[in-house]
Write an enzyme that holds these catalytic residues in place. Structure first.
Site, PDB file in Angstrom:
ATOM      1  N   SER A   1       0.768  -1.010  -0.012  1.00 16.77           N
ATOM      2  CA  SER A   1      -0.035  -0.002  -0.037  1.00 16.77           C
ATOM      3  C   SER A   1       1.037   1.192   0.030  1.00 16.77           C
ATOM      4  O   SER A   1       1.925   1.090   0.759  1.00 16.77           O
ATOM      5  CB  SER A   1      -0.945  -0.019   1.278  1.00 16.77           C
ATOM      6  OG  SER A   1      -1.353   1.379   1.568  1.00 16.77           O
TER       7      SER A   1
ATOM      8  N   TYR B   1      -3.039   5.488  -4.654  1.00 18.98           N
ATOM      9  CA  TYR B   1      -4.206   6.307  -4.683  1.00 18.98           C
ATOM     10  C   TYR B   1      -4.316   7.225  -5.971  1.00 18.98           C
ATOM     11  O   TYR B   1      -3.159   7.390  -6.450  1.00 18.98           O
ATOM     12  CB  TYR B   1      -4.383   6.980  -3.455  1.00 18.98           C
ATOM     13  CG  TYR B   1      -4.529   6.076  -2.204  1.00 18.98           C
ATOM     14  CD1 TYR B   1      -5.646   5.353  -1.785  1.00 18.98           C
ATOM     15  CD2 TYR B   1      -3.427   6.150  -1.358  1.00 18.98           C
ATOM     16  CE1 TYR B   1      -5.801   4.614  -0.963  1.00 18.98           C
ATOM     17  CE2 TYR B   1      -3.351   5.133  -0.317  1.00 18.98           C
ATOM     18  CZ  TYR B   1      -4.716   4.586   0.089  1.00 18.98           C
ATOM     19  OH  TYR B   1      -4.807   3.530   1.154  1.00 18.98           O
TER      20      TYR B   1
ATOM     21  N   THR C   1      -6.215   2.437  -6.990  1.00 20.29           N
ATOM     22  CA  THR C   1      -7.317   2.475  -5.978  1.00 20.29           C
ATOM     23  C   THR C   1      -8.239   3.468  -6.347  1.00 20.29           C
ATOM     24  O   THR C   1      -7.857   4.792  -6.500  1.00 20.29           O
ATOM     25  CB  THR C   1      -6.878   2.516  -4.456  1.00 20.29           C
ATOM     26  OG1 THR C   1      -6.198   1.371  -4.223  1.00 20.29           O
ATOM     27  CG2 THR C   1      -8.229   2.751  -3.649  1.00 20.29           C
TER      28      THR C   1
ATOM     29  N   LYS D   1      -8.656  -0.798  -9.014  1.00 19.01           N
ATOM     30  CA  LYS D   1      -9.327  -1.450  -7.623  1.00 19.01           C
ATOM     31  C   LYS D   1     -10.310  -0.758  -7.244  1.00 19.01           C
ATOM     32  O   LYS D   1     -10.240   0.578  -6.918  1.00 19.01           O
ATOM     33  CB  LYS D   1      -8.163  -1.765  -6.650  1.00 19.01           C
ATOM     34  CG  LYS D   1      -8.616  -2.344  -5.209  1.00 19.01           C
ATOM     35  CD  LYS D   1      -7.584  -2.609  -4.424  1.00 19.01           C
ATOM     36  CE  LYS D   1      -7.917  -3.139  -2.853  1.00 19.01           C
ATOM     37  NZ  LYS D   1      -8.705  -1.819  -2.219  1.00 19.01           N
TER      38      LYS D   1
ATOM     39  N   HIS E   1     -13.649  -1.982  -0.971  1.00 22.05           N
ATOM     40  CA  HIS E   1     -12.814  -1.450  -0.123  1.00 22.05           C
ATOM     41  C   HIS E   1     -12.793  -2.021   1.416  1.00 22.05           C
ATOM     42  O   HIS E   1     -12.800  -1.585   2.423  1.00 22.05           O
ATOM     43  CB  HIS E   1     -12.886  -0.062   0.015  1.00 22.05           C
ATOM     44  CG  HIS E   1     -11.390   0.706   0.191  1.00 22.05           C
ATOM     45  ND1 HIS E   1     -10.595   1.475  -0.502  1.00 22.05           N
ATOM     46  CD2 HIS E   1     -10.674   0.731   1.408  1.00 22.05           C
ATOM     47  CE1 HIS E   1      -9.767   1.960  -0.360  1.00 22.05           C
ATOM     48  NE2 HIS E   1      -9.739   1.335   1.098  1.00 22.05           N
TER      49      HIS E   1
END
Ligand code: GLV
Length: 389
Positions: free
Chosen positions: A107, A130, A156, A252, A276
């Protein structure tokens, strides 16, 4: 040592050994947590078909995800703050994944940096980003991931704004943890965790601190989200990331067939059906109920992966039989990590693998490629959220 037979056993040990703030961070959904709960409970509406007198020799769960060989189609999902669940958590989880032969996704909100994980592993891992508005920071993230040998980027797309998780606000959750009377009293009871943390220098968001400019409190997820995230995200922006990255890209956070088509149109290599883990839109349908319509819409154009709610190999089997080409576990490996470090992640993968392998065999199949809707009883209207179950 207790006998560990399932993921729930690991969760219980994890709960005992981890400071409340970080346990709560992982083990919560947004607002009422309805979606968080239904992600797991909806799996129970799907039943497996037992078959007998089938030769169960030579079974295989081996497959591929985005062209990479996997020992079973289960990747480790990107989980923020993994290095707060146990010292150097991302390195430990990545090592366990590597040894098991499944992908690890780091992440952006990790404690160990991209470079830390690369230095301590030998196979390429995936890196999650992100959609941030700072182009410079994004490009540097891609450069760092490239230099670290990452083989795919996971973008994401469901977190431009943050779904509220009540417990994080009440706990004042941050990395490193804010020292209040309550948090210190709680941490003092977690001796193993504390010794581990004292023994590592990795206690900050390693990809962000020292790299991102202009964020007033880089220890807080909510401040970071409010200040750094690109609220105006659109598909052109995601296509731009694909160009900048130049390699494999997974989108995602898809819960809608039209969004799945858009992701296929921009040439993504895979999408992940995910809400999520119930941490964003509370009241959204569970991921497993969203999966069938998305498979129908794009299953022949793009690899469809599945995330949110998996706590067992039977859950993996159900998602694969509905048409997913790969799945992700987030909490299921975090429980193992917080309970027993690297060995705990290995344990959670072993448990899931055994459940998957044996259940597949009891359904009369010996190769994961051959599982399909024929091994399932799916309630009528399961994929249609307007039909009550
Ligand atoms: C971050 O992605 C989170 O869900 O906390």
């Amino acid at each position: 040592m207790p006998v560990i037979t399932n993921i729930e056993d690991l969760r219980r040990i994890y709960e005992r050994r981890t400071p409340r703030m970080f346990y709560d961070y992982a083990e919560s959904g947004s607002w009422t947590e309805q979606t968080f709960r239904e992600n797991t409970s909806d799996f129970r509406h799907i039943r497996l078909k037992q078959r007998v007198a089938v030769d169960m020799d030579n079974r295989s769960t081996r497959s591929t995800m985005i062209g990479e060989d996997v020992a079973m189609p289960v990747a480790l999902a990107p989980v923020g703050l993994t290095g707060m669940q146990t010292a150097d958590g991302e390195i430990k989880a990545a090592r366990a994944a590597e040894k098991f032969g499944v992908p690890f996704t780091l992440s952006t909100m990790s404690i160990c940096s991209i470079e830390d994980v690369a230095e301590n592993t030998s196979k390429p891992f995936w890196f999650q980003v992100y959609t941030l508005k700072d182009d410079d920071f994004m490009r540097r993230l891609f450069d760092r991931a490239r230099a670290a040998g990452c083989s795919a980027i996971v973008v994401t797309v469901d977190l431009q704004v943050l779904g509220q998780r009540h417990k994080d606000l009440k706990n004042g959750m941050s990395a490193p943890p804010k020292l209040t009377v309550k948090s210190v009293a709680n941490m003092m009871t977690k001796v193993q965790w504390g010794l581990g943390m004292l023994g590592t220098k990795r206690r900050f968001f390693g990809n962000i601190v020292g790299h991102a400019k202009g964020v007033s409190d880089p220890s807080s997820l909510s401040t970071w989200t409010a200040e750094a995230f690109d609220v105006s995200l659109d598909w052109d922006r995601i296509a731009q990331f694909k160009k900048w990255w130049g390699g494999k890209l997974i989108v995602k956070g898809i819960m809608d067939a039209e969004d799945a088509r858009r992701a296929a149109d921009i040439g993504a290599d895979a999408i992940i059906v995910s809400n999520h883990g119930g941490r964003q839109l509370d009241g959204a349908v569970s991921s497993i109920r969203a999966l069938p319509a998305i498979i129908d819409a794009v299953g022949d154009r793009i690899e469809v992966h599945f995330d949110s709610g998996i706590r067992s190999g039977q859950d993996v089997l159900k998602a694969m039989a509905l048409g997913a080409k790969g799945t992700y576990v987030g909490r299921a490996f975090t429980y193992g990590l917080g309970a027993m470090g690297e060995a705990g992640v290995t344990k959670s993968l072993e448990l899931i693998h055994k459940e998957l392998d044996v259940s597949m065999a009891l359904c009369g199949e010996t190769d994961i490629h051959n599982v399909g809707p024929h091994i399932l009883y799916v309630p009528q209207g399961f994929g249609d959220p307007t039909v009550p179950l």
